[in-house]
Structure formats: C-alpha cells, structure tokens
Design a protein around this motif. Sequence first.
Motif, PDB file in Angstrom:
ATOM      1  N   ILE A   1       0.490  -1.003   0.227  1.00  0.00           N
ATOM      2  CA  ILE A   1      -0.225  -0.259   0.386  1.00  0.00           C
ATOM      3  C   ILE A   1       1.099   1.119  -0.114  1.00  0.00           C
ATOM      4  CG2 ILE A   1      -1.615   1.516   1.187  1.00  0.00           C
ATOM      5  CD1 ILE A   1      -2.890  -1.192   2.538  1.00  0.00           C
ATOM      6  N   ALA A   2       2.005   1.282   0.778  1.00  0.00           N
ATOM      7  CA  ALA A   2       2.197   2.590   0.676  1.00  0.00           C
ATOM      8  C   ALA A   2       3.385   2.834  -0.496  1.00  0.00           C
ATOM      9  CB  ALA A   2       3.797   2.280   1.719  1.00  0.00           C
ATOM     10  N   LYS A   3       4.050   1.882  -1.680  1.00  0.00           N
ATOM     11  CA  LYS A   3       4.687   2.141  -3.119  1.00  0.00           C
ATOM     12  C   LYS A   3       3.391   2.800  -3.384  1.00  0.00           C
ATOM     13  CE  LYS A   3       7.600  -1.928  -2.260  1.00  0.00           C
ATOM     14  NZ  LYS A   3       7.461  -3.459  -2.736  1.00  0.00           N
ATOM     15  N   THR A   4       2.329   2.526  -3.420  1.00  0.00           N
ATOM     16  CA  THR A   4       1.510   2.585  -4.455  1.00  0.00           C
ATOM     17  C   THR A   4       0.539   3.712  -4.042  1.00  0.00           C
ATOM     18  OG1 THR A   4      -0.672   1.447  -2.979  1.00  0.00           O
ATOM     19  CG2 THR A   4       0.605   0.362  -5.387  1.00  0.00           C
TER      20      THR A   4
ATOM     21  N   VAL B   1      -0.467   2.637 -16.336  1.00  0.00           N
ATOM     22  CA  VAL B   1      -1.804   2.440 -16.560  1.00  0.00           C
ATOM     23  C   VAL B   1      -2.721   1.654 -14.986  1.00  0.00           C
ATOM     24  CG1 VAL B   1      -4.205   2.923 -16.831  1.00  0.00           C
ATOM     25  CG2 VAL B   1      -2.646   4.011 -17.948  1.00  0.00           C
ATOM     26  N   HIS B   2      -3.522   2.650 -13.894  1.00  0.00           N
ATOM     27  CA  HIS B   2      -3.243   1.926 -12.830  1.00  0.00           C
ATOM     28  C   HIS B   2      -5.332   1.507 -13.121  1.00  0.00           C
ATOM     29  CE1 HIS B   2      -3.979  -0.738  -9.028  1.00  0.00           C
ATOM     30  NE2 HIS B   2      -4.920   0.115  -8.746  1.00  0.00           N
ATOM     31  N   GLU B   3      -6.285   2.276 -13.791  1.00  0.00           N
ATOM     32  CA  GLU B   3      -7.293   2.269 -14.279  1.00  0.00           C
ATOM     33  C   GLU B   3      -7.992   3.011 -15.087  1.00  0.00           C
ATOM     34  OE1 GLU B   3     -10.400   0.039 -10.939  1.00  0.00           O
ATOM     35  OE2 GLU B   3     -11.115   2.116 -11.113  1.00  0.00           O
TER      36      GLU B   3
ATOM     37  N   MET C   1     -16.159  15.436  -9.602  1.00  0.00           N
ATOM     38  CA  MET C   1     -16.312  16.485 -10.404  1.00  0.00           C
ATOM     39  C   MET C   1     -16.087  15.564 -11.634  1.00  0.00           C
ATOM     40  SD  MET C   1     -17.647  18.827  -8.617  1.00  0.00           S
ATOM     41  CE  MET C   1     -17.385  20.526  -9.534  1.00  0.00           C
ATOM     42  N   ALA C   2     -15.409  14.720 -11.925  1.00  0.00           N
ATOM     43  CA  ALA C   2     -14.807  14.011 -13.168  1.00  0.00           C
ATOM     44  C   ALA C   2     -15.839  13.170 -13.470  1.00  0.00           C
ATOM     45  CB  ALA C   2     -13.425  13.452 -12.447  1.00  0.00           C
ATOM     46  N   GLY C   3     -16.254  13.395 -15.179  1.00  0.00           N
ATOM     47  CA  GLY C   3     -16.906  12.293 -15.529  1.00  0.00           C
ATOM     48  C   GLY C   3     -16.508  11.018 -15.709  1.00  0.00           C
ATOM     49  N   GLY C   4     -15.170  10.627 -15.478  1.00  0.00           N
ATOM     50  CA  GLY C   4     -14.336   9.677 -16.208  1.00  0.00           C
ATOM     51  C   GLY C   4     -13.073   9.153 -14.953  1.00  0.00           C
ATOM     52  N   TYR C   5     -12.052   8.697 -15.708  1.00  0.00           N
ATOM     53  CA  TYR C   5     -10.706   9.362 -14.901  1.00  0.00           C
ATOM     54  C   TYR C   5     -10.056   8.135 -14.998  1.00  0.00           C
ATOM     55  CZ  TYR C   5     -11.525   5.477 -11.476  1.00  0.00           C
ATOM     56  OH  TYR C   5     -12.034   4.283 -11.303  1.00  0.00           O
ATOM     57  N   THR C   6      -9.013   8.508 -15.543  1.00  0.00           N
ATOM     58  CA  THR C   6      -7.659   7.274 -16.373  1.00  0.00           C
ATOM     59  C   THR C   6      -6.525   7.662 -14.678  1.00  0.00           C
ATOM     60  OG1 THR C   6      -7.945   7.576 -18.436  1.00  0.00           O
ATOM     61  CG2 THR C   6      -6.041   6.861 -17.756  1.00  0.00           C
ATOM     62  N   MET C   7      -6.671   6.561 -14.215  1.00  0.00           N
ATOM     63  CA  MET C   7      -5.357   6.619 -12.672  1.00  0.00           C
ATOM     64  C   MET C   7      -4.156   5.757 -12.756  1.00  0.00           C
ATOM     65  SD  MET C   7      -6.320   5.278  -9.092  1.00  0.00           S
ATOM     66  CE  MET C   7      -5.320   5.360  -7.751  1.00  0.00           C
ATOM     67  N   PRO C   8      -3.344   6.614 -13.261  1.00  0.00           N
ATOM     68  CA  PRO C   8      -1.714   5.977 -13.072  1.00  0.00           C
ATOM     69  C   PRO C   8      -0.894   5.692 -11.915  1.00  0.00           C
ATOM     70  CG  PRO C   8      -1.315   8.362 -12.853  1.00  0.00           C
ATOM     71  CD  PRO C   8      -3.098   8.420 -13.140  1.00  0.00           C
ATOM     72  N   LEU C   9      -0.075   4.673 -12.036  1.00  0.00           N
ATOM     73  CA  LEU C   9       0.447   4.079 -10.857  1.00  0.00           C
ATOM     74  C   LEU C   9       1.513   4.411 -10.647  1.00  0.00           C
ATOM     75  CD1 LEU C   9      -0.799   2.392  -8.521  1.00  0.00           C
ATOM     76  CD2 LEU C   9       0.201   0.469  -9.532  1.00  0.00           C
ATOM     77  N   PRO C  10       2.432   5.842  -9.481  1.00  0.00           N
ATOM     78  CA  PRO C  10       3.144   5.614  -9.296  1.00  0.00           C
ATOM     79  C   PRO C  10       4.030   4.849  -8.948  1.00  0.00           C
ATOM     80  CG  PRO C  10       1.977   7.169  -8.264  1.00  0.00           C
ATOM     81  CD  PRO C  10       0.945   6.239  -8.558  1.00  0.00           C
ATOM     82  N   SER C  11       5.245   5.035  -9.984  1.00  0.00           N
ATOM     83  CA  SER C  11       5.480   3.783  -9.848  1.00  0.00           C
ATOM     84  C   SER C  11       7.191   4.057  -8.353  1.00  0.00           C
ATOM     85  CB  SER C  11       6.920   3.661 -10.977  1.00  0.00           C
ATOM     86  OG  SER C  11       7.535   4.324 -12.100  1.00  0.00           O
ATOM     87  N   GLU C  12       7.277   5.860  -8.222  1.00  0.00           N
ATOM     88  CA  GLU C  12       8.725   5.492  -7.232  1.00  0.00           C
ATOM     89  C   GLU C  12       7.689   7.157  -6.528  1.00  0.00           C
ATOM     90  OE1 GLU C  12      11.363   7.818 -11.162  1.00  0.00           O
ATOM     91  OE2 GLU C  12      12.557   6.003  -9.683  1.00  0.00           O
ATOM     92  N   ASP C  13       8.691   7.501  -5.818  1.00  0.00           N
ATOM     93  CA  ASP C  13       8.743   8.995  -5.465  1.00  0.00           C
ATOM     94  C   ASP C  13       9.210   9.676  -5.954  1.00  0.00           C
ATOM     95  OD1 ASP C  13       6.713   7.793  -3.469  1.00  0.00           O
ATOM     96  OD2 ASP C  13       8.496   7.375  -1.544  1.00  0.00           O
ATOM     97  N   LYS C  14       8.239  11.058  -6.174  1.00  0.00           N
ATOM     98  CA  LYS C  14       9.562  11.740  -6.990  1.00  0.00           C
ATOM     99  C   LYS C  14      10.030  13.299  -6.549  1.00  0.00           C
ATOM    100  CE  LYS C  14       8.440  10.245 -11.604  1.00  0.00           C
ATOM    101  NZ  LYS C  14       7.071  11.065 -12.755  1.00  0.00           N
ATOM    102  N   SER C  15      10.609  14.061  -6.356  1.00  0.00           N
ATOM    103  CA  SER C  15      10.783  14.773  -5.811  1.00  0.00           C
ATOM    104  C   SER C  15      11.281  16.050  -6.602  1.00  0.00           C
ATOM    105  CB  SER C  15      12.685  15.236  -5.055  1.00  0.00           C
ATOM    106  OG  SER C  15      12.485  14.166  -3.945  1.00  0.00           O
ATOM    107  N   TYR C  16      11.570  15.974  -7.848  1.00  0.00           N
ATOM    108  CA  TYR C  16      11.710  16.820  -9.168  1.00  0.00           C
ATOM    109  C   TYR C  16      10.973  16.680 -10.212  1.00  0.00           C
ATOM    110  CZ  TYR C  16      15.581  18.148  -5.905  1.00  0.00           C
ATOM    111  OH  TYR C  16      15.587  18.904  -4.805  1.00  0.00           O
TER     112      TYR C  16
END
Length: 332
Positions: free
Chosen positions: A61-64, A143-145, A153-168
Amino acid sequence: EGVILIAATNRPDVLDPALMRPGRFDRQVIVSYPDINGREAILKVHARKKPLAPDVKLKTIAKTTAGFTGADLENLLNEAALLAARKNKKAITMEEIEEATIKVVVGAEKKTRVMSDKEKKLTAYHEAGHAICFHELATQDPVHEISIIPRGMAGGYTMPLPSEDKSYNSRTEMLEDIVVCLGGRVAEAIILDDISTGASNDIEKATKTARDMVTKYGMTKELGCICYGKDNSAVFLGRDMGHTQDYSERTAAKIDELILEIVNNAYDRAETILKDNIDKLHEVAAYLIKHEKMGGDDFEAVMNGTYVEPVEAEDAESEEDNANTAENKDNE
C-alpha cells in the motif's frame, strides 16, 4: 524559565515576518510529504485497531500511495473499513484498499447518474486517449485503472500508478505531462469530429504546466533562466493579492507565444500518438463502453495485442449446445 513554545502551520508564507526573526522560534522543522518508509509507518499506526485480511500488505500500500499525506492514509484505511463493513466482511481486504485509494484520489462514484449513449461514447474515447498517451510516453507512470463512471467532479478518470517517489520533474516529464493532459481532447476531435467541455480541467493543467515552464523554471532558450512575475497570493498585513508583473509588455507577449507553442506542440504529438494507435483507441473505448471500468492488466493486454474477451456463462452454454448439435448431425 524552562518554557518551550511549539507551533505548527501549513502556511508559513502568510506569517508575520516578526515571528520568523532570530530569537523568536529558534528552530524550524520542515515536514514534507512522507516517503515510502514514512507512509508504511503511518499506515501501521492507523491500522492498529482495524482487522486486516492476510492479503493486505502495508508495504505494498505504501508503494502505491506516492504523494499521499498522513491524513490521506488515515482516510484511506477508514474508507476501506467502511467498504468492508458494507459488504459484511470480517476483515479489510486488498479489494477494499484499492477501491478506497481511488475514492480518496478521485472521489466517490456517482452510480445513480444516468449517462446517455452519446455521453458514454464521448467519455470512453476521452479516457482511452489519456490512457494510450500514458502508455506510449516513456516518462509516464503505468495505467492502473480507467473508468467512465462519474466520480466527484469528474465524468471519468484514468488513474496511473506511481512507480516511485519524485522530488523533481524534468523538462521532458513536464512536456509529456502536457501531452497526456491533451490526449482526451485530441481523441474527441479525431473520433467524434467535435469537442466538448469535458477537457476544461485538462486544458487548465496543461496551461499551468506550460506557464510554469516558461516563467518559473527557466526552461526555454528564448527567455533563459529568469523568473518572470512574482506570486502574491499570500495576504497578510498590507500585502496585495495577485500576480506582480515585473517584466515588459514585449516580454509578456513572448511568454504568451511560448506557452501557446508548447501546448500546440504537445497537441500535435498527442494527435500523432493516437492516430498511430487508432485500432487500440477503438478497442479500449469499446471495452469501456461495455464494462465501464478497465484494469491495468487488461489495458496492457489490449496494447500488447494479447487481450482475449472472456467467454460469459450464457455464451459458453450456447457454444456447447451448438457443438452438441453439430456432433449429433455428424453421428446421424
């Protein structure tokens, strides 16, 4: 003597400068978004009194949940507990965790809202456009889902799954973020030969990213590494609200020109990607029209050309009946 004063704020920018002088608050501790280890530790705290199924791994869960704050993580587990209770389950499973994650990020599903076939088709192609751009651009997360069920407020969505924490964020990443933002609008224009108001938030994000690249991060050769304009959105003791223009009208015109150029180039790139993958665009949209939701695994299978539509029970029975009939005729 011996008195220690501790204070916390989410808006240090609006504090009276007198408070920040030496000798007032001797030490300032900046608490940023938690990293993966921090998120796991926070989840352990909030999961103490909640029954978790064996398939729930807090590390996973922490990774995702890159970018989640402590409050977001607490909300996630609370929502998952409510979902499990509604299903009369004895413990929280990963199914509820995933559903709660999407609910925290996007909002609750509006299942009661009825969409016309025209709206459904438009939303399906819009989200398929975003998803294919995500898939085809190297710096974007997988893409996750994908869903065409309205949420928040959204009519639909495309949800990516971050593979890593980004600082920049790099310049390439920001340019490709704009391409992804415009993917939905481009898909509408290509397939329906018309455009809708559904892309308003995407256009707003794309414009802000392009403007920040030009005025804030010095990412253009024409204007160089200079910050243009000062944001005075913080209001305190006589400060004015708004944006201070500390550059000439000629520079302002150049800024507008560069923003338009960045966005138009991104639009053209999104158009090229979707036209090169037009068959996949139709396939993903058709899946969404039929099922309303599409998981990351099915999406990857479609993009790789390995997806096979599962045979439903009724279809399987009819196929078996046809086979038996054919066999009986052969015997006769």
